[in-house]
Design a protein around this motif. Structure first.
Motif, PDB file in Angstrom:
ATOM      1  N   ASP A 116     -36.525  29.873 -13.447  1.00  0.00           N
ATOM      2  CA  ASP A 116     -35.826  30.907 -14.222  1.00  0.00           C
ATOM      3  C   ASP A 116     -35.880  30.624 -15.722  1.00  0.00           C
ATOM      4  OD1 ASP A 116     -34.062  28.789 -14.489  1.00  0.00           O
ATOM      5  OD2 ASP A 116     -32.299  29.889 -13.780  1.00  0.00           O
ATOM      6  N   SER A 169     -28.906  30.519  -5.849  1.00  0.00           N
ATOM      7  CA  SER A 169     -29.698  30.456  -4.611  1.00  0.00           C
ATOM      8  C   SER A 169     -31.164  30.813  -4.842  1.00  0.00           C
ATOM      9  CB  SER A 169     -29.085  31.345  -3.536  1.00  0.00           C
ATOM     10  OG  SER A 169     -29.091  32.702  -3.952  1.00  0.00           O
ATOM     11  N   HIS A 170     -31.465  31.575  -5.894  1.00  0.00           N
ATOM     12  CA  HIS A 170     -32.859  31.901  -6.202  1.00  0.00           C
ATOM     13  C   HIS A 170     -33.641  30.663  -6.662  1.00  0.00           C
ATOM     14  CE1 HIS A 170     -30.711  32.114 -10.021  1.00  0.00           C
ATOM     15  NE2 HIS A 170     -31.878  31.969 -10.642  1.00  0.00           N
ATOM     16  N   CYS A 172     -33.513  27.699  -4.995  1.00  0.00           N
ATOM     17  CA  CYS A 172     -33.525  26.732  -3.892  1.00  0.00           C
ATOM     18  C   CYS A 172     -34.778  25.865  -3.873  1.00  0.00           C
ATOM     19  CB  CYS A 172     -33.343  27.436  -2.545  1.00  0.00           C
ATOM     20  SG  CYS A 172     -31.618  27.835  -2.181  1.00  0.00           S
TER      21      CYS A 172
END
Length: 190
Positions: A116, A169-170, A172
């Motif tokens: 991210d 959670s994105h 993981c």
């Protein structure tokens, strides 16, 4: 609701991580074609369902999301290969991916840039009750890995868990890859 993965074996080089609510299943195992001599390769697979037995070989039908290569005479850090989207086919030296947080600091506090674009850091035993803690740049706890205390009975589960808070959670795969490296560093005292 956070993702809580049971680490079935607690072993670095071979375990299934199953979310207790059956939302995601990860397998970390030796890469089938690249462990030779003083080199070790671990592969992270996203599995479609929970494994039902210890010798389940379904991961061989899949492509790994990440491959971690360690090697040399001291079994030092090698290369991390991201093989699945969003970071398809990117290879980075592990020392560049997971850097020490301080120039002369210990090797059990390291930071990484996730998919991210944000930076996160792992710390060993810095928060009471957590073996490993992953924090954001703003010092928010985003994930933690906990070992079962030796005096606690298991009753059919390992008692070892990785918790990833839902807002992250994105990440993981990033969290699993970086935690696996951190555990390797600790195990081999690198």
């Amino acid at each position: 609701m956070p993702f809580t993965f049971e680490d079935r074996t607690g072993q670095l080089s071979g375990s299934d991580y199953d979310d207790i609510y059956d939302r995601m299943f990860i397998r970390v195992t030796s890469s089938p074609h690249s462990t030779t001599g003083n080199n070790i390769s671990l592969a992270l697979y996203v599995m479609g369902r929970r494994s039902t037995r210890h010798a389940d070989m379904r991961h061989l039908e899949r492509h790994p999301s990440v491959v971690l290569e360690f090697g040399g005479p001291s079994l030092g850090l090698g290369t991390i290969h991201f093989l699945q989207p969003p970071a398809a086919s990117i290879s980075i030296p592990i020392n560049n991916y997971l850097r020490k947080t301080a120039l002369f600091g210990g090797s059990l506090s390291r930071k990484f840039r996730a998919s991210d674009g944000q930076e996160y850091r792992w710390q060993h035993k810095s928060i009471d009750g957590h073996e490993w803690s992953c924090l954001s740049e703003e010092n928010y706890l985003i994930a933690h890995y906990d070992l079962r205390p030796p005096n606690v009975a298991t009753y059919g589960v390992s008692g070892n868990t990785l918790t990833v808070y839902e807002a992250f959670s994105h990440l993981c795969i990033d969290i699993f890859a970086s935690l696996t490296i951190m555990r390797y560093i600790a195990e081999h005292r690198l």
